[in-house]
Scaffold this active site. Sequence first.
Site, PDB file in Angstrom:
ATOM      1  CB  CYS A  92      -0.944  -0.008   1.194  1.00  0.00           C
ATOM      2  SG  CYS A  92      -2.183  -1.310   1.070  1.00  0.00           S
TER       3      CYS A  92
HETATM    4  N1  LIG Z   1      -2.626  -6.503   1.055  1.00  0.00           N
HETATM    5  C1  LIG Z   1      -3.209  -5.466   1.631  1.00  0.00           C
HETATM    6  O1  LIG Z   1      -3.036  -5.230   2.817  1.00  0.00           O
HETATM    7  C2  LIG Z   1      -4.140  -4.561   0.833  1.00  0.00           C
HETATM    8  C3  LIG Z   1      -4.977  -3.692   1.546  1.00  0.00           C
HETATM    9  C4  LIG Z   1      -5.856  -2.879   0.847  1.00  0.00           C
HETATM   10  C5  LIG Z   1      -5.861  -2.921  -0.544  1.00  0.00           C
HETATM   11  N2  LIG Z   1      -5.030  -3.750  -1.228  1.00  0.00           N
HETATM   12  C6  LIG Z   1      -5.121  -3.764  -2.684  1.00  0.00           C
HETATM   13  O2  LIG Z   1      -5.863  -4.902  -3.102  1.00  0.00           O
HETATM   14  C7  LIG Z   1      -5.366  -5.376  -4.347  1.00  0.00           C
HETATM   15  C8  LIG Z   1      -4.940  -6.825  -4.211  1.00  0.00           C
HETATM   16  O3  LIG Z   1      -3.895  -6.888  -3.259  1.00  0.00           O
HETATM   17  P1  LIG Z   1      -3.475  -8.233  -2.545  1.00  0.00           P
HETATM   18  O4  LIG Z   1      -2.571  -7.835  -1.427  1.00  0.00           O
HETATM   19  O5  LIG Z   1      -4.661  -9.068  -2.238  1.00  0.00           O
HETATM   20  O6  LIG Z   1      -2.616  -8.933  -3.717  1.00  0.00           O
HETATM   21  P2  LIG Z   1      -2.138 -10.448  -3.770  1.00  0.00           P
HETATM   22  O7  LIG Z   1      -0.972 -10.471  -4.685  1.00  0.00           O
HETATM   23  O8  LIG Z   1      -2.032 -11.029  -2.406  1.00  0.00           O
HETATM   24  O9  LIG Z   1      -3.359 -11.198  -4.484  1.00  0.00           O
HETATM   25  C9  LIG Z   1      -3.769 -10.913  -5.768  1.00  0.00           C
HETATM   26  C10 LIG Z   1      -4.050 -12.239  -6.474  1.00  0.00           C
HETATM   27  O10 LIG Z   1      -4.598 -11.937  -7.759  1.00  0.00           O
HETATM   28  C11 LIG Z   1      -4.169 -12.963  -8.641  1.00  0.00           C
HETATM   29  N3  LIG Z   1      -4.379 -12.517 -10.010  1.00  0.00           N
HETATM   30  C12 LIG Z   1      -3.670 -11.635 -10.741  1.00  0.00           C
HETATM   31  N4  LIG Z   1      -4.230 -11.479 -11.960  1.00  0.00           N
HETATM   32  C13 LIG Z   1      -5.309 -12.285 -12.014  1.00  0.00           C
HETATM   33  C14 LIG Z   1      -6.281 -12.566 -12.992  1.00  0.00           C
HETATM   34  N5  LIG Z   1      -6.257 -11.963 -14.180  1.00  0.00           N
HETATM   35  N6  LIG Z   1      -7.232 -13.451 -12.707  1.00  0.00           N
HETATM   36  C15 LIG Z   1      -7.268 -14.070 -11.503  1.00  0.00           C
HETATM   37  N7  LIG Z   1      -6.371 -13.844 -10.521  1.00  0.00           N
HETATM   38  C16 LIG Z   1      -5.411 -12.951 -10.777  1.00  0.00           C
HETATM   39  C17 LIG Z   1      -2.723 -13.194  -8.243  1.00  0.00           C
HETATM   40  O11 LIG Z   1      -2.261 -14.448  -8.683  1.00  0.00           O
HETATM   41  C18 LIG Z   1      -2.790 -13.075  -6.728  1.00  0.00           C
HETATM   42  O12 LIG Z   1      -2.965 -14.342  -6.103  1.00  0.00           O
HETATM   43  C19 LIG Z   1      -4.241  -4.429  -4.750  1.00  0.00           C
HETATM   44  O13 LIG Z   1      -4.785  -3.407  -5.544  1.00  0.00           O
HETATM   45  C20 LIG Z   1      -3.800  -3.857  -3.412  1.00  0.00           C
HETATM   46  O14 LIG Z   1      -3.202  -2.600  -3.556  1.00  0.00           O
HETATM   47  C21 LIG Z   1      -4.174  -4.599  -0.555  1.00  0.00           C
END
Ligand SMILES: NC(=O)c1ccc[n+]([C@@H]2O[C@H](COP(=O)([O-])OP(=O)(O)OC[C@H]3O[C@@H](n4cnc5c(N)ncnc54)[C@H](O)[C@@H]3O)[C@@H](O)[C@H]2O)c1
Length: 427
Positions: free
Chosen positions: A269
């Site tokens: 983030c």
């Molecule tokens: N991790 C946090 O604390 C947090 C908090 C708030 C917001 N976010 C936001 O949420 C979003 C996701 O973050 P995250 O931490 O969960 O990421 P992450 O990498 O843990 O998970 C994302 C998943 O999406 C999958 N993916 C990618 N492209 C894909 C597709 N086309 N079809 C299906 N699956 C696909 C990846 O393989 C991965 O497993 C980002 O925009 C991030 O900035 C994250």
Amino acid sequence: MIEAQEDIKMTTVAVVGQGYVGLPVSMGAVRAGCTVIGIDIDTARVERLRAGDSFIEDVSSGELSDALASGRYTATSDWSGIGAFDVCVITVPTPLRQGAPDLTYVEESGRAIAPHIKPGATIILESTTYPGTTDQLLLPILEAGSGLSAGKDFFLGYSPERIDPGNQTFGLANTPKVVSGIDKESLARVRQFYDLFVEQTVPVSSTRTAEMTKLLENTFRHVNIALVNEIATVSRDLGVDVWEAIDAAGSKPFGFMRFTPGPGVGGHCLPIDPSYLLWQVRQTSRGDIRMIAAANDINDHMPDYVVARLQAGLNRRRLAVNGAKVLVLGLAYKKNVGDIRESPALTVLQQLQALGADVRVAEPFTEDAQMPRGVLRAEADADGLAWADAAVLLTDHDQFDYDLLSTSETYVLDTRNRCAGPQVELL
Ligand SMILES: NC(=O)c1ccc[n+]([C@@H]2O[C@H](COP(=O)([O-])OP(=O)(O)OC[C@H]3O[C@@H](n4cnc5c(N)ncnc54)[C@H](O)[C@@H]3O)[C@@H](O)[C@H]2O)c1
């Protein structure tokens, strides 16, 4: 054209991306009684999920196994299994590439989802992104691939995730959730979905406002951390203990919010989200957000400062970094989690190695597969400390023994203010 609101069905949910955000959302919807299909292109991740093995702190393997056993949760990499969903939530990564937003994961998800949209379905983007992504980027992709009309045949909204991995007090259910839609009906449907498993939803008037809300929240943290980081780097020269000053300022019951310094910012983030906003403002207007640029600069340089302080501490002990044995305590970007993405500790580690230090890392939460290649592990115990010429506490996991660190004869540079002792130096 979709008509009466009473007809809304939200029983079948597809969650695209089964990571730190997508898996808790999937579990929330399962708890609410929905049937959830979790889709992820990472086949190894899907295999683990299918085996009931959770890789994130906020979802226990027990909860995941129960969801699988109920028959209301399945994980797959196969889009053909997506079926006719009522709601589809997109939780895919939104990284930066050379300072610019990389929205290819959102675009690819949109293209994959579009052919499966049935009239009446609701699509919700949760990935963090700049204002305009939902209505300008995702909407045309969904319409083109489905042949349907957003707001007429299907509904579209944005709801930012506020998940704070490892937070024992606030989780998905009891953290208010901002919700939005491209029109009133879309907002109503997005809200109705989250009302199934979130205690409080906070509606805003547009998807752009919801997108900005998330960036504002994270920019606020980023800038305030940069402020205390910079104050920390000058306090020492002024003969001031910055930690004591922060504690004293924290006694003010209004107008001050406590932030603490550290080796920089990490995770998915803070190092990324403010730069989405900065990039967009620079692209679309003549404006700038100087506060973000300054905060990036300050926070990005904190690992350099930590290494310089360690170098100075060793120097006072007549030791060079080159050849020194350094125990790094904590590699994760925050305490009590194993996520090392964008962690400033990685930069400290690389810099120490480049200077010729013999570095070992004590990181109880990060699995071997996630560790950087070639890193030697150690325990944060008496033997680990006895081996080291210096220890640097970068991530203050609760399971480290701070009494041991405080009483150790090894020089300890503590960037988190968890130790006190004759050989301890605070950031
Ligand atoms: N991790 C946090 O604390 C947090 C908090 C708030 C917001 N976010 C936001 O949420 C979003 C996701 O973050 P995250 O931490 O969960 O990421 P992450 O990498 O843990 O998970 C994302 C998943 O999406 C999958 N993916 C990618 N492209 C894909 C597709 N086309 N079809 C299906 N699956 C696909 C990846 O393989 C991965 O497993 C980002 O925009 C991030 O900035 C994250």
